[in-house]
Design an enzyme around this catalytic site. Structure first.
Site, PDB file in Angstrom:
ATOM      1  N   GLU A  83      31.902 -60.189  29.991  1.00 39.12           N
ATOM      2  CA  GLU A  83      30.688 -60.120  30.812  1.00 39.12           C
ATOM      3  C   GLU A  83      30.749 -61.169  31.916  1.00 39.12           C
ATOM      4  O   GLU A  83      31.424 -62.198  31.780  1.00 39.12           O
ATOM      5  CB  GLU A  83      29.470 -60.370  29.903  1.00 39.12           C
ATOM      6  CG  GLU A  83      28.146 -60.360  30.641  1.00 39.12           C
ATOM      7  CD  GLU A  83      26.926 -60.296  29.702  1.00 39.12           C
ATOM      8  OE1 GLU A  83      27.084 -60.507  28.488  1.00 39.12           O
ATOM      9  OE2 GLU A  83      25.827 -60.021  30.218  1.00 39.12           O
ATOM     10  N   GLU A  97      21.294 -52.824  25.667  1.00 38.39           N
ATOM     11  CA  GLU A  97      20.137 -53.499  25.043  1.00 38.39           C
ATOM     12  C   GLU A  97      18.845 -53.182  25.799  1.00 38.39           C
ATOM     13  O   GLU A  97      18.094 -54.072  26.205  1.00 38.39           O
ATOM     14  CB  GLU A  97      20.376 -55.013  24.943  1.00 38.39           C
ATOM     15  CG  GLU A  97      21.482 -55.343  23.982  1.00 38.39           C
ATOM     16  CD  GLU A  97      21.532 -56.803  23.511  1.00 38.39           C
ATOM     17  OE1 GLU A  97      20.763 -57.636  24.004  1.00 38.39           O
ATOM     18  OE2 GLU A  97      22.355 -57.074  22.611  1.00 38.39           O
ATOM     19  N   GLU A 115      28.956 -54.971  20.598  1.00 44.20           N
ATOM     20  CA  GLU A 115      28.793 -56.434  20.604  1.00 44.20           C
ATOM     21  C   GLU A 115      28.698 -56.884  19.159  1.00 44.20           C
ATOM     22  O   GLU A 115      27.803 -56.452  18.428  1.00 44.20           O
ATOM     23  CB  GLU A 115      27.537 -56.856  21.381  1.00 44.20           C
ATOM     24  CG  GLU A 115      27.666 -56.644  22.875  1.00 44.20           C
ATOM     25  CD  GLU A 115      26.520 -57.231  23.692  1.00 44.20           C
ATOM     26  OE1 GLU A 115      25.903 -58.226  23.243  1.00 44.20           O
ATOM     27  OE2 GLU A 115      26.250 -56.681  24.768  1.00 44.20           O
TER      28      GLU A 115
HETATM   29  O1  AHR Z   1      26.930 -61.372  24.566  1.00 40.01           O
HETATM   30  C1  AHR Z   1      25.850 -62.078  25.104  1.00 40.01           C
HETATM   31  C2  AHR Z   1      24.610 -61.221  25.247  1.00 40.01           C
HETATM   32  O2  AHR Z   1      24.163 -60.821  23.999  1.00 40.01           O
HETATM   33  C3  AHR Z   1      24.781 -59.913  25.989  1.00 40.01           C
HETATM   34  O3  AHR Z   1      24.690 -60.063  27.360  1.00 40.01           O
HETATM   35  C4  AHR Z   1      23.618 -59.112  25.489  1.00 40.01           C
HETATM   36  O4  AHR Z   1      23.872 -57.730  25.536  1.00 40.01           O
HETATM   37  C5  AHR Z   1      23.391 -59.647  24.087  1.00 40.01           C
HETATM   38  O5  AHR Z   1      22.076 -59.952  23.851  1.00 40.01           O
END
Ligand code: AHR
Length: 492
Positions: free
Chosen positions: A25, A173, A296
């Protein structure tokens, strides 16, 4: 002595290689510094990508990379990240440290990175703050081979051929940072956006991923499957392992035995969470067409003292390695329904596989787990079972031994066994059903629960050959040290 049975007659699902995926990210030093340093950097690079990191990811067998977020994805406008770099619009990365993002790493750079690693691309689209048209045009830009406004723009920006987008997520999310939606609203919004994520002439059939639940939010899964199950290929669960709670997560490196067990037992909980989500999914989709994705997962500790709290930089110990290994064994066992998983995140963020400091790189214990386990990719999962007691403390308990076994196309068996006990060695007697065993080789990752690799001591924890076993006519007996991960390679 625990009994470990591997049954080559019980051939189960194929283990998708994409279970071994990573997530990267625009957050802290993951993309910038970690993966991308720019063409003019003194740090050795090819077209801006760090050579040391790319080589490490290649060796680890990274099959697929998720990008650009995370929360960042739902405020990312792809058009700002293409074209001449000096003209790219800057933005504020409001989720992660409020830093200025100069968009010098965009779509072309991401595909260049995937090309260098040799992995597939998993793109997350902006549903939270972007338009349907914007998402649709990004897909056209990336994948359309003919004559169109977006494919011509791509050509103008230096890329003739379309790229292959294997997976595309329609938001991230969206129950939280991606728009704070309720499940019904998101499910309908998903359908609207996903309609315009088109498959073009290039033969690239895009696999569409819907935002799934946060951990144990079973109501989210229920609503998504009911309202939009027919319109998706995969539903993406997020599950983070946090030792204490969100406000005081706990240090990555300074913890006692109770905190070790609190952490690894929470990681183990993912098995039950997967089962419960799958029960719901199977009710709405008895043909089991829609896969479970876990895009994730991993440990989330307090940031390292003195670092930007918005950058989520944490060290990584043998405890994290145990979390990774038990999770990957669990994912293998559910490979009939799990298509892809992406640990968060690749470099310098959360449970990273590598950390960087200037031109230096350290491989974490988690890296070695991924590298050991890469032999499972695309293999056939075999029926296997180990007898075991439990380990733990008041804060949490879990099985002491957690394993999975798979077979490659030549009939070679790979078995990865984790001893989660912080203190006790475990003896196992493995039998491979109806087989005479020709040879066994093994390697091990082990150390104190809090052992880690630092920039001063890069090799404190690393995989080593393991000899503490004896081959028998139909298997082996072995003694597994506490806090260890052992891979056995068994030739029949
Ligand atoms: O991985 C860090 C964050 O965790 C991501 O941006 C989000 O999707 C999650 O809450």
């Amino acid at each position: 002595m625990e009994k470990y049975l591997i049954n080559p007659n019980e051939k189960k699902s194929q283990i998708s290689k994409d279970i071994y995926g990573n997530f990267s990210e625009h957050l802290g030093r993951c993309i910038y510094e970690g993966l991308y340093v720019g063409e003019n950097s003194d740090i050795p690079n090819v077209n801006g990508m760090r050579i040391d990191v790319v080589n490490a990811l290649k060796d680890m067998g990274l099959p697929v990379l998720r990008w650009p977020g995370g929360c960042f994805a739902d405020e990312y406008h792809w058009e700002d990240g293409v074209g001449p770099k000096e003209n790219r619009k800057k933005m504020i990365n409001t989720h992660w440290g409020g830093v200025t993002e100069d968009n010098s790493f965009g779509t072309h750079e991401f595909f260049e990175l995937c090309g260098q690693i040799g992995c597939d691309a998993y793109i997350t689209g902006n549903l939270g703050s972007g338009s349907v048209r914007e998402m649709s045009e990004w897909v056209e830009y990336m994948t359309f081979g003919g004559d169109s406004p977006m494919s011509n723009l791509r050509r103008k920006n230096g890329r003739e051929e379309p790229w292959r987008v294997k997976y595309f997520a329609v938001g991230n999310e969206n129950w939280g940072c991606g728009g704070n939606m309720d499940a019904y609203y998101y499910a309908n919004t998903y359908k609207k956006y996903a309609t315009y994520v088109r498959n073009y002439d290039s033969g690239n059939r895009i696999y569409k991923v819907a935002c799934g639940p946060n951990g144990e939010d079973y109501r989210w899964t229920e609503e998504l499957m009911k309202t939009a199950g027919r319109n998706m290929d995969g539903l993406a669960l997020h599950y983070y392992t946090i030792t204490h709670n969100w406000s005081k997560k706990g240090s990555a490196t300074e913890f006692n035995e109770d905190e070790y067990y609190a952490c690894v037992s929470k990681a183990y909980k993912i098995d039950e969470i997967i089962r419960r989500h799958l029960e719901i999914m199977n009710r709405y989709d008895p043909a089991k067409r829609v896969d479970l994705i876990i895009d994730e997962w991993g440990t989330w500790h307090d940031v390292e003292p003195g670092t930007n709290p918005g950058f989520l930089y944490q060290q990584n110990t043998m405890r994290d390695a145990v979390v990774a290994a038990l999770s990957l064994n669990i994912f293998n066992k559910h490979s009939d329904r799990i298509r892809m998983c992406n640990i968060a995140q690749t470099i310098n963020v959360l449970q990273a596989v590598a950390l960087t400091d200037g031109d230096e790189m350290v491989l974490t214990p988690t890296y070695f787990v991924f590298k050991m386990f890469k032999d499972h990719q695309q293999n056939t999962l075999l029926g296997s079972h180990v007898t075991t007691d439990e380990s733990g403390c008041e804060q949490g308990r879990l099985p002491t031994l957690i394993e999975s076994a798979s077979e490659d196309e030549n009939g070679v068996i790979y078995s990865t066994v984790v001893n989660t006990s912080a203190t006790d060695k475990k003896q196992i007697k493995c039998q491979v059903a109806d087989s005479s065993v020709k040879s066994v080789k093994a390697e091990i990752l082990t150390g104190k629960i809090e052992a880690y690799n630092s920039f001063d001591n890069k090799e404190a924890v690393k995989t080593q050959a393991f000899y503490d076993f004896e081959t028998t006519a139909d298997g082996f007996t072995a003694e597994l040290p506490p806090c260890s991960i052992v891979k056995f390679i068994i030739e029949k």
